[in-house]
Design a protein around this motif. Sequence first.
Motif, PDB file in Angstrom:
ATOM      1  N   ALA A 184      -1.344  -2.955   0.363  1.00 54.81           N
ATOM      2  CA  ALA A 184      -1.254  -1.773  -0.497  1.00 54.81           C
ATOM      3  C   ALA A 184      -0.246  -0.786   0.088  1.00 54.81           C
ATOM      4  O   ALA A 184       0.583  -0.219  -0.641  1.00 54.81           O
ATOM      5  N   THR A 185      -0.316  -0.602   1.440  1.00 52.26           N
ATOM      6  CA  THR A 185       0.612   0.334   2.080  1.00 52.26           C
ATOM      7  C   THR A 185       2.054  -0.130   1.893  1.00 52.26           C
ATOM      8  O   THR A 185       2.937   0.654   1.517  1.00 52.26           O
ATOM      9  N   ALA A 186       2.277  -1.432   2.160  1.00 53.05           N
ATOM     10  CA  ALA A 186       3.637  -1.970   2.037  1.00 53.05           C
ATOM     11  C   ALA A 186       4.137  -1.785   0.604  1.00 53.05           C
ATOM     12  O   ALA A 186       5.293  -1.411   0.378  1.00 53.05           O
ATOM     13  N   LYS A 187       3.227  -2.022  -0.367  1.00 53.04           N
ATOM     14  CA  LYS A 187       3.616  -1.899  -1.764  1.00 53.04           C
ATOM     15  C   LYS A 187       3.970  -0.445  -2.093  1.00 53.04           C
ATOM     16  O   LYS A 187       4.998  -0.178  -2.720  1.00 53.04           O
ATOM     17  N   ALA A 188       3.101   0.460  -1.607  1.00 54.95           N
ATOM     18  CA  ALA A 188       3.334   1.886  -1.892  1.00 54.95           C
ATOM     19  C   ALA A 188       4.664   2.342  -1.294  1.00 54.95           C
ATOM     20  O   ALA A 188       5.444   3.047  -1.943  1.00 54.95           O
ATOM     21  N   ILE A 189       4.920   1.898  -0.049  1.00 57.18           N
ATOM     22  CA  ILE A 189       6.174   2.276   0.618  1.00 57.18           C
ATOM     23  C   ILE A 189       7.356   1.759  -0.185  1.00 57.18           C
ATOM     24  O   ILE A 189       8.340   2.443  -0.419  1.00 57.18           O
ATOM     25  N   LYS A 193       9.529   4.303  -1.928  1.00 53.48           N
ATOM     26  CA  LYS A 193      10.622   4.408  -0.965  1.00 53.48           C
ATOM     27  C   LYS A 193      10.353   5.544   0.017  1.00 53.48           C
ATOM     28  O   LYS A 193      11.229   6.342   0.345  1.00 53.48           O
ATOM     29  N   ASP A 194       9.099   5.612   0.457  1.00 56.19           N
ATOM     30  CA  ASP A 194       8.702   6.702   1.345  1.00 56.19           C
ATOM     31  C   ASP A 194       8.006   6.073   2.556  1.00 56.19           C
ATOM     32  O   ASP A 194       6.976   5.416   2.418  1.00 56.19           O
ATOM     33  N   LEU A 195       8.611   6.283   3.730  1.00 57.74           N
ATOM     34  CA  LEU A 195       8.104   5.596   4.930  1.00 57.74           C
ATOM     35  C   LEU A 195       6.917   6.312   5.578  1.00 57.74           C
ATOM     36  O   LEU A 195       6.456   5.901   6.627  1.00 57.74           O
ATOM     37  N   SER A 196       6.432   7.386   4.944  1.00 58.59           N
ATOM     38  CA  SER A 196       5.393   8.164   5.630  1.00 58.59           C
ATOM     39  C   SER A 196       4.001   7.559   5.472  1.00 58.59           C
ATOM     40  O   SER A 196       3.069   7.991   6.143  1.00 58.59           O
ATOM     41  N   GLY A 197       3.821   6.570   4.607  1.00 60.04           N
ATOM     42  CA  GLY A 197       2.504   5.949   4.402  1.00 60.04           C
ATOM     43  C   GLY A 197       2.030   5.209   5.649  1.00 60.04           C
ATOM     44  O   GLY A 197       2.835   4.636   6.383  1.00 60.04           O
ATOM     45  N   ARG A 198       0.717   5.277   5.919  1.00 59.94           N
ATOM     46  CA  ARG A 198       0.126   4.546   7.059  1.00 59.94           C
ATOM     47  C   ARG A 198      -1.142   3.852   6.613  1.00 59.94           C
ATOM     48  O   ARG A 198      -1.807   4.314   5.682  1.00 59.94           O
ATOM     49  N   ILE A 199      -1.500   2.778   7.298  1.00 53.35           N
ATOM     50  CA  ILE A 199      -2.743   2.073   6.953  1.00 53.35           C
ATOM     51  C   ILE A 199      -3.943   2.870   7.470  1.00 53.35           C
ATOM     52  O   ILE A 199      -4.985   2.932   6.825  1.00 53.35           O
ATOM     53  N   ASN A 200      -3.764   3.473   8.664  1.00 58.53           N
ATOM     54  CA  ASN A 200      -4.810   4.322   9.253  1.00 58.53           C
ATOM     55  C   ASN A 200      -6.173   3.662   9.286  1.00 58.53           C
ATOM     56  O   ASN A 200      -7.154   4.212   8.793  1.00 58.53           O
ATOM     57  N   LEU A 201      -6.221   2.471   9.851  1.00 55.07           N
ATOM     58  CA  LEU A 201      -7.493   1.750   9.909  1.00 55.07           C
ATOM     59  C   LEU A 201      -8.246   2.218  11.150  1.00 55.07           C
ATOM     60  O   LEU A 201      -7.853   1.911  12.263  1.00 55.07           O
ATOM     61  N   THR A 202      -9.298   2.985  10.935  1.00 60.56           N
ATOM     62  CA  THR A 202      -9.983   3.527  12.113  1.00 60.56           C
ATOM     63  C   THR A 202     -11.060   2.580  12.618  1.00 60.56           C
ATOM     64  O   THR A 202     -11.290   2.479  13.808  1.00 60.56           O
ATOM     65  N   GLU A 203     -11.707   1.868  11.678  1.00 58.93           N
ATOM     66  CA  GLU A 203     -12.808   1.000  12.120  1.00 58.93           C
ATOM     67  C   GLU A 203     -12.276  -0.388  12.483  1.00 58.93           C
ATOM     68  O   GLU A 203     -11.135  -0.724  12.185  1.00 58.93           O
TER      69      GLU A 203
END
Length: 448
Positions: A184-189, A193-203
Amino acid sequence: MKKSVKLKITLWITGLVALLTVVLVSMALFISNYVATETIMERMEYVVRGNIKHIQATDTTPVIDEEFLYYQNGISTLVYSRNGSLLAGQLPVNFKTAADFENGIIRTVESGDNKFIVLDMWLPYNLETGFWIRGISDVPDMDYLARYLLMVSAITLPVFTLLAALGSWLIIRKSFRPLDRINATAKAINEAKDLSGRINLTEGDDEFSYLADNFDDMLSRLESSFEAEKQFTADASHELRTPVAVIKSACEYGRKYDETAEEHAETLAVIGRQADKMSALINQLLSMTRMEQGTEKFTFEQLNLSEIVKEFCAEADWEKYNIKVFCDEKVAVKADKALLQRLLYNLVENAVKYGREDGEISVSVTEKGNSAVLTVKDEGEGIPAEHIEKIWNRFYQADPSRNNDSSGAGLGLSIVQQIARLHGGFMTVESTVGKGSAFSLHLPLIRE
Ligand code: ADP
């Protein structure tokens, strides 16, 4: 892709559990059948042989004592004459066949729909006369067991299969969640065209979580280098635009107002200085890019750093400045001569630019431990602490107003640092506001 992998694993586990249950039930059925038959046969042999002890053959009728067991543990024992007439004992209800006698062989005999286990034993009186003793038992009712097991498996099979399907689906879905988030992150990026997205998987603490963390780190690095590239292009265009604007307005002004040859010469001098500035900047940009991309060929050879410094400082350009040189006799390093000269030029030029007028500039080369250290020291204004970290950044100028007329654009120290790194070395700076600065290059020393 994700659906099929999840589905494939779930189907595989579910199928395996179902198959395993069927195999286990069939094995249980087979084994219990085998064990039950074996047990009956053993019992049969025991009972029939036991009864032989309680019967005595005569030439007419056998003598049977009272300990003879006609029926025990589901086994009926009967006594027959030599020609097969029943003399004693009672046939089981469904045993309606006149099976041939076979001495000592346990076997299964069919009578209508029923099966029996039969053991005959010949009890001789003499060579001609004797009696048959026959043990008959029902074959254990396996149908009942089979029905019972089938019933159990009719319940357990779907329950186990469902549990396996559900359990594996849940575990797999949970494990694959980071992968979905990565997707999903890769798709959103990609779409934004915005590199600021992160997966941020905490668990989580599994392979997928590591992948997600690495992916985030990679994105951060990509983003910052992308931002740096953007910044670099913006700064470079800005730096080039300024002299171009000056040249344009000088041309216009000259065309309109210059009348005398002196005035023309003055305008041309302005244009010339700005063109020099542009050319210097373009050269710096080019050499930085070449160094970064490794397209420029360098010759790294063993050199005496002291010799290079002495040679450089003796050049006519620096004669008018108060430069003192302190060099150890021989300090060997592996370096590209032209690059070292460029580094020296940038450092000495800065010492001149930012040093105190009539102040002393000292250039020294010494050995320190395993390093060769080249230091350029001035007695200028120094650099305030809040700027000291940033002076190595491209286009960074602590005080741009001081640099208006010179050719610098904040690239000099960035190039210096790049050269140091290319040689496996590094730069340090010590500076005291109001007293001066000392820039040092540290290179691996070559010992002979
Ligand atoms: P430039 O000299 O073109 O501005 P540099 O990359 O060489 O670019 O230097 C970056 C900044 O570091 C300068 O603008 C200046 O503020 C500071 N600086 C560099 N050398 C010295 C020095 N010897 N003394 C004081 N400040 C310096």
